[in-house]
Design a protein around this motif. Structure first.
Motif, PDB file in Angstrom:
ATOM      1  N   VAL A  73      21.201 -27.929   1.237  1.00  0.00           N
ATOM      2  CA  VAL A  73      20.318 -26.783   1.464  1.00  0.00           C
ATOM      3  C   VAL A  73      20.746 -25.529   0.711  1.00  0.00           C
ATOM      4  O   VAL A  73      19.965 -24.590   0.592  1.00  0.00           O
ATOM      5  N   LEU A  74      21.978 -25.498   0.212  1.00  0.00           N
ATOM      6  CA  LEU A  74      22.459 -24.382  -0.607  1.00  0.00           C
ATOM      7  C   LEU A  74      23.018 -24.946  -1.911  1.00  0.00           C
ATOM      8  O   LEU A  74      24.212 -25.237  -2.013  1.00  0.00           O
ATOM      9  N   PRO A  75      22.191 -25.112  -2.925  1.00  0.00           N
ATOM     10  CA  PRO A  75      22.653 -25.742  -4.168  1.00  0.00           C
ATOM     11  C   PRO A  75      23.770 -24.969  -4.861  1.00  0.00           C
ATOM     12  O   PRO A  75      24.526 -25.547  -5.643  1.00  0.00           O
ATOM     13  N   GLU A  76      23.906 -23.684  -4.559  1.00  0.00           N
ATOM     14  CA  GLU A  76      24.969 -22.888  -5.176  1.00  0.00           C
ATOM     15  C   GLU A  76      26.343 -23.203  -4.588  1.00  0.00           C
ATOM     16  O   GLU A  76      27.356 -22.827  -5.154  1.00  0.00           O
ATOM     17  N   LEU A  77      26.375 -23.869  -3.463  1.00  0.00           N
ATOM     18  CA  LEU A  77      27.637 -24.166  -2.791  1.00  0.00           C
ATOM     19  C   LEU A  77      28.229 -25.456  -3.344  1.00  0.00           C
ATOM     20  O   LEU A  77      27.756 -26.550  -3.077  1.00  0.00           O
ATOM     21  N   ILE A  78      29.289 -25.295  -4.146  1.00  0.00           N
ATOM     22  CA  ILE A  78      30.014 -26.429  -4.721  1.00  0.00           C
ATOM     23  C   ILE A  78      31.499 -26.101  -4.596  1.00  0.00           C
ATOM     24  O   ILE A  78      31.936 -25.033  -5.024  1.00  0.00           O
ATOM     25  N   ALA A  79      32.244 -26.991  -3.978  1.00  0.00           N
ATOM     26  CA  ALA A  79      33.673 -26.764  -3.773  1.00  0.00           C
ATOM     27  C   ALA A  79      34.443 -28.031  -4.118  1.00  0.00           C
ATOM     28  O   ALA A  79      33.887 -29.127  -4.115  1.00  0.00           O
ATOM     29  N   LEU A 120      31.187 -20.659   0.815  1.00  0.00           N
ATOM     30  CA  LEU A 120      30.012 -20.357   1.638  1.00  0.00           C
ATOM     31  C   LEU A 120      29.883 -18.851   1.834  1.00  0.00           C
ATOM     32  O   LEU A 120      28.789 -18.295   1.692  1.00  0.00           O
ATOM     33  N   GLY A 121      30.991 -18.202   2.128  1.00  0.00           N
ATOM     34  CA  GLY A 121      30.940 -16.743   2.272  1.00  0.00           C
ATOM     35  C   GLY A 121      30.454 -16.073   1.004  1.00  0.00           C
ATOM     36  O   GLY A 121      29.636 -15.152   1.046  1.00  0.00           O
ATOM     37  N   ALA A 122      30.926 -16.553  -0.141  1.00  0.00           N
ATOM     38  CA  ALA A 122      30.506 -15.982  -1.425  1.00  0.00           C
ATOM     39  C   ALA A 122      29.020 -16.224  -1.688  1.00  0.00           C
ATOM     40  O   ALA A 122      28.314 -15.344  -2.178  1.00  0.00           O
ATOM     41  N   VAL A 123      28.542 -17.408  -1.349  1.00  0.00           N
ATOM     42  CA  VAL A 123      27.123 -17.730  -1.555  1.00  0.00           C
ATOM     43  C   VAL A 123      26.254 -16.858  -0.650  1.00  0.00           C
ATOM     44  O   VAL A 123      25.224 -16.323  -1.085  1.00  0.00           O
ATOM     45  N   LEU A 124      26.646 -16.696   0.603  1.00  0.00           N
ATOM     46  CA  LEU A 124      25.876 -15.851   1.522  1.00  0.00           C
ATOM     47  C   LEU A 124      25.869 -14.399   1.037  1.00  0.00           C
ATOM     48  O   LEU A 124      24.836 -13.725   1.102  1.00  0.00           O
ATOM     49  N   ASP A 125      27.009 -13.929   0.525  1.00  0.00           N
ATOM     50  CA  ASP A 125      27.067 -12.576  -0.051  1.00  0.00           C
ATOM     51  C   ASP A 125      26.127 -12.455  -1.240  1.00  0.00           C
ATOM     52  O   ASP A 125      25.430 -11.445  -1.396  1.00  0.00           O
ATOM     53  N   LEU A 126      26.094 -13.480  -2.081  1.00  0.00           N
ATOM     54  CA  LEU A 126      25.218 -13.476  -3.250  1.00  0.00           C
ATOM     55  C   LEU A 126      23.752 -13.359  -2.839  1.00  0.00           C
ATOM     56  O   LEU A 126      23.006 -12.556  -3.401  1.00  0.00           O
ATOM     57  N   TYR A 127      23.350 -14.160  -1.856  1.00  0.00           N
ATOM     58  CA  TYR A 127      21.965 -14.090  -1.372  1.00  0.00           C
ATOM     59  C   TYR A 127      21.655 -12.679  -0.885  1.00  0.00           C
ATOM     60  O   TYR A 127      20.597 -12.125  -1.189  1.00  0.00           O
ATOM     61  N   GLU A 128      22.580 -12.084  -0.127  1.00  0.00           N
ATOM     62  CA  GLU A 128      22.349 -10.746   0.409  1.00  0.00           C
ATOM     63  C   GLU A 128      22.276  -9.713  -0.704  1.00  0.00           C
ATOM     64  O   GLU A 128      21.370  -8.870  -0.718  1.00  0.00           O
ATOM     65  N   GLU A 129      23.219  -9.766  -1.642  1.00  0.00           N
ATOM     66  CA  GLU A 129      23.248  -8.804  -2.757  1.00  0.00           C
ATOM     67  C   GLU A 129      21.985  -8.872  -3.593  1.00  0.00           C
ATOM     68  O   GLU A 129      21.505  -7.863  -4.097  1.00  0.00           O
ATOM     69  N   GLN A 130      21.453 -10.079  -3.779  1.00  0.00           N
ATOM     70  CA  GLN A 130      20.261 -10.253  -4.610  1.00  0.00           C
ATOM     71  C   GLN A 130      18.972 -10.100  -3.813  1.00  0.00           C
ATOM     72  O   GLN A 130      17.882 -10.209  -4.370  1.00  0.00           O
ATOM     73  N   ARG A 138      17.782 -12.116  -1.685  1.00  0.00           N
ATOM     74  CA  ARG A 138      17.105 -13.402  -1.592  1.00  0.00           C
ATOM     75  C   ARG A 138      17.118 -13.893  -0.147  1.00  0.00           C
ATOM     76  O   ARG A 138      18.128 -13.770   0.544  1.00  0.00           O
ATOM     77  N   PRO A 139      16.011 -14.449   0.308  1.00  0.00           N
ATOM     78  CA  PRO A 139      16.010 -15.020   1.661  1.00  0.00           C
ATOM     79  C   PRO A 139      16.788 -16.333   1.671  1.00  0.00           C
ATOM     80  O   PRO A 139      16.854 -17.033   0.666  1.00  0.00           O
ATOM     81  N   LEU A 140      17.388 -16.624   2.806  1.00  0.00           N
ATOM     82  CA  LEU A 140      18.036 -17.917   2.955  1.00  0.00           C
ATOM     83  C   LEU A 140      16.981 -19.022   2.953  1.00  0.00           C
ATOM     84  O   LEU A 140      15.828 -18.773   3.324  1.00  0.00           O
ATOM     85  N   PRO A 141      17.335 -20.216   2.541  1.00  0.00           N
ATOM     86  CA  PRO A 141      16.371 -21.322   2.558  1.00  0.00           C
ATOM     87  C   PRO A 141      15.760 -21.501   3.964  1.00  0.00           C
ATOM     88  O   PRO A 141      16.373 -21.158   4.975  1.00  0.00           O
ATOM     89  N   ALA A 142      14.569 -22.033   4.007  1.00  0.00           N
ATOM     90  CA  ALA A 142      13.805 -22.186   5.249  1.00  0.00           C
ATOM     91  C   ALA A 142      14.571 -22.937   6.332  1.00  0.00           C
ATOM     92  O   ALA A 142      14.333 -22.738   7.514  1.00  0.00           O
ATOM     93  N   GLU A 143      15.508 -23.806   5.953  1.00  0.00           N
ATOM     94  CA  GLU A 143      16.280 -24.581   6.932  1.00  0.00           C
ATOM     95  C   GLU A 143      17.087 -23.691   7.869  1.00  0.00           C
ATOM     96  O   GLU A 143      17.493 -24.126   8.942  1.00  0.00           O
ATOM     97  N   PHE A 144      17.338 -22.454   7.483  1.00  0.00           N
ATOM     98  CA  PHE A 144      18.132 -21.541   8.296  1.00  0.00           C
ATOM     99  C   PHE A 144      17.294 -20.631   9.174  1.00  0.00           C
ATOM    100  O   PHE A 144      17.813 -19.885   9.972  1.00  0.00           O
TER     101      PHE A 144
END
Length: 70
Positions: free
Chosen positions: A29-35, A51-61, A63-69
């Motif tokens: 559900v978060l394609p940007e999350l790769i570890a 995950l924290g970095a991806v959530l920060d990225l969505y907020e900074e940009q 962008r809404p979180l994917p519908a699954e959330f």
């Protein structure tokens, strides 16, 4: 499939062995999350950090979180 919690949300995770050793963690559900990590535990810990970095990225940009959330 595992779950990772960050920012008050749970994210489904997929842990995959790498061909040359170690593990890769992704989220369907978060394609940007790769570890990555040498062990499953290391890979999941890395996913928590990412995950924290991806959530920060969505907020900074803005962008809404994917519908699954929602």
């Amino acid at each position: 499939m595992c779950r990772c919690e960050g920012g008050g949300i749970e994210v489904p995770l997929v842990v995959t062995p790498e061909p040359n050793g170690g593990y890769k963690v992704t989220s369907p559900v978060l394609p940007e999350l790769i570890a990555h990590g040498a062990t499953v535990e290391e890979a999941l810990n890395d996913a928590q950090v990412h995950l924290g970095a991806v959530l920060d990225l969505y907020e900074e940009q803005g962008r809404p979180l994917p519908a699954e959330f929602l």
